[in-house]
Design a protein around this motif. Sequence first.
Motif, short mmCIF file in Angstrom:
data_model
loop_
_atom_site.label_atom_id
_atom_site.label_comp_id
_atom_site.label_asym_id
_atom_site.label_seq_id
_atom_site.Cartn_x
_atom_site.Cartn_y
_atom_site.Cartn_z
N LEU A 225 39.29 28.85 31.81
CA LEU A 225 39.30 27.94 32.95
C LEU A 225 38.30 28.34 34.03
CD1 LEU A 225 43.15 27.47 33.20
CD2 LEU A 225 41.51 25.68 32.67
N ALA A 226 38.20 29.62 34.32
CA ALA A 226 37.35 30.06 35.42
C ALA A 226 35.86 29.94 35.09
CB ALA A 226 37.69 31.50 35.78
N VAL A 227 35.49 30.30 33.87
CA VAL A 227 34.07 30.26 33.49
C VAL A 227 33.61 28.82 33.29
CG1 VAL A 227 32.42 30.91 31.68
CG2 VAL A 227 34.12 32.55 32.50
N ASP A 228 34.53 27.94 32.85
CA ASP A 228 34.19 26.54 32.59
C ASP A 228 33.04 26.44 31.60
OD1 ASP A 228 34.15 23.82 32.60
OD2 ASP A 228 33.39 23.59 34.64
N ALA A 229 33.29 26.91 30.37
CA ALA A 229 32.25 26.95 29.34
C ALA A 229 32.23 25.69 28.48
CB ALA A 229 32.46 28.18 28.46
N THR A 230 32.77 24.60 28.97
CA THR A 230 32.70 23.34 28.24
C THR A 230 31.37 22.65 28.50
OG1 THR A 230 33.69 22.03 30.02
CG2 THR A 230 35.20 23.09 28.48
N PRO A 315 50.61 27.27 40.43
CA PRO A 315 49.20 27.23 40.84
C PRO A 315 48.23 26.66 39.82
CG PRO A 315 50.21 29.26 41.59
CD PRO A 315 51.22 28.58 40.71
N VAL A 316 48.37 26.99 38.53
CA VAL A 316 47.40 26.50 37.57
C VAL A 316 47.51 24.99 37.40
CG1 VAL A 316 48.76 26.79 35.43
CG2 VAL A 316 46.27 27.05 35.38
N HIS A 398 44.38 32.07 30.11
CA HIS A 398 43.12 31.33 30.27
C HIS A 398 42.50 31.45 31.66
CE1 HIS A 398 43.79 29.75 26.30
NE2 HIS A 398 44.95 29.21 26.66
N ASP A 399 43.18 32.10 32.57
CA ASP A 399 42.62 32.39 33.90
C ASP A 399 43.11 33.78 34.31
OD1 ASP A 399 41.30 32.00 36.34
OD2 ASP A 399 43.09 31.11 37.28
N PRO A 400 42.75 34.81 33.54
CA PRO A 400 43.39 36.12 33.67
C PRO A 400 43.24 36.78 35.03
CG PRO A 400 41.48 36.23 32.22
CD PRO A 400 41.77 34.79 32.45
N ASP A 401 42.15 36.52 35.76
CA ASP A 401 42.01 37.15 37.07
C ASP A 401 42.28 36.17 38.22
OD1 ASP A 401 39.77 35.57 37.08
OD2 ASP A 401 38.35 37.21 37.42
N GLY A 402 42.74 34.95 37.88
CA GLY A 402 43.12 33.99 38.91
C GLY A 402 41.98 33.27 39.58
N SER A 403 40.75 33.37 39.05
CA SER A 403 39.59 32.77 39.72
C SER A 403 39.68 31.25 39.79
CB SER A 403 38.30 33.18 39.00
OG SER A 403 38.11 34.57 39.08
N GLU A 416 45.36 38.58 44.93
CA GLU A 416 44.48 39.18 43.94
C GLU A 416 45.07 39.10 42.55
OE1 GLU A 416 43.57 43.14 45.09
OE2 GLU A 416 42.58 42.56 46.98
N GLY A 417 44.18 38.92 41.56
CA GLY A 417 44.57 38.98 40.16
C GLY A 417 45.70 38.04 39.80
#
Length: 457
Positions: A225-230, A315-316, A398-403, A416-417
């Motif tokens: 989710l955070a990187v958005d690699a789609t 949150p997600v 899919h959003d392990p560090d919460g970004s 954090e995290g």
Amino acid sequence: MYVSVVLFTADLRLHDHPPLRAALDGTREVVPLFVRDRGVADAGFAVPNRLAFLADCLRDLDSGLRRHGGRLVVRSGDLVEEVCQVVAEADADEVHMAADVSAYAHRREARLRRALEADGRRLHVHEAVTTALAPGAVTPASSDHFAVFTPYFRQWSRQRMRDPLGVPRTIRVPEGVGSEEVPSRAGLPGVSAGLAAGGEREGRRRFSAWLRQGIADYEDRHDDLAVDATSRLSPHLHFGTLSPVELVHRARGAGGPGADAFVRQLAWRDFHRQVLAARPAAATADYRTRHDRWRTERTAQEDIEAWREGRTGYPVVDAAMRQLRHEGWMHNRARLLAASFLAKTLYVDWRVGARHFLDLLVDGDVASNQLNWQWMAGTGTDTRPHRVLNPVTQARRHDPDGSYVRRWVPELARLEGLAAHEPWKLRGPERDAVDYPGPVVDLAEGLDRFRRARGRA
């Protein structure tokens, strides 16, 4: 000299356009036509985000046609009446258009065919323009369509797809056919602030860049989710500024696991279209009923509003819904989480969620949207219809560090995290400092309600 009309619908491009190339066969003049169909607006599908993206696409299409000597003719009203009027003005012999799969599109095509034939004109409908394969290209021995994706994909992958077509060198448009001004997104109210730009040039630029920089990592990172690699190409596929046939060819040419995973997603898109073509009622009715007694907008009003506004306390889920409102687009994994939460954790009728998505999604179409909602609600083609996606577990995965959460839920930016995924666990002053609601439902209670409703408790 013969004259043809090319009716553009969800195929707003010049590259790999079979109707246009067929119309230009020989020495024909053509009228490139787009009708702002009153029936689409009357059905509630002409929403701001798609109107804005459509305007970009039409302006870009007109610009492309002019580079080759042509122009786009734009009309508004009843599609059949407007096409027939243009045919009369141009003294055209035939109309070319791409096939579509919705019940409305089939009715519209039938009306147009009858009207043209009554006047001695012909309608040519071309397959594999908005899909990589035609909906009926592969079928099982015992049915008119595949109800499960894996065997469909196996057959789909064995088919030889046609070669992509180039852009015509010259496009001649007859004189005397009037046009409205090509629309612009400027001044359109209600458009999402972060809505992406539309148009064939933008779609091709985005795809080429993604082939160079993104597709290799797609298999491993498309759920991140955070990187958005789609690829973020779904709006361009919806409006047809990119050809599914060309995308399959180019992705296969790139090769590798990422390309294979991307092609699989294009096959999913075709899969949903072949289901809807065979079962048009699935746009509004359960494909496979589970005899649900869903909570409705009347009985679950507060929960539904919290979901729509991104204030569920999870949150997600809230991040997903806020991304939707800001961009008119949502990460695919986020769509699954938001849909599972509404349909299964809150046990709200999937049609409520599907309608909200269609109100905002720039890529919202009946086949992909409705059938993905049904898949997640367990009334569609999912072979595990009772699965429930836990939003906390999914967020950790899919959003392990919460970004992703911190990007879209700024109230939680200081956490954090993994703490960003479970703010209800904060205590005392730390919790008081976070202006964020508590969960609208306990996950265990929601799961129990769903299981009891499905007779699985």
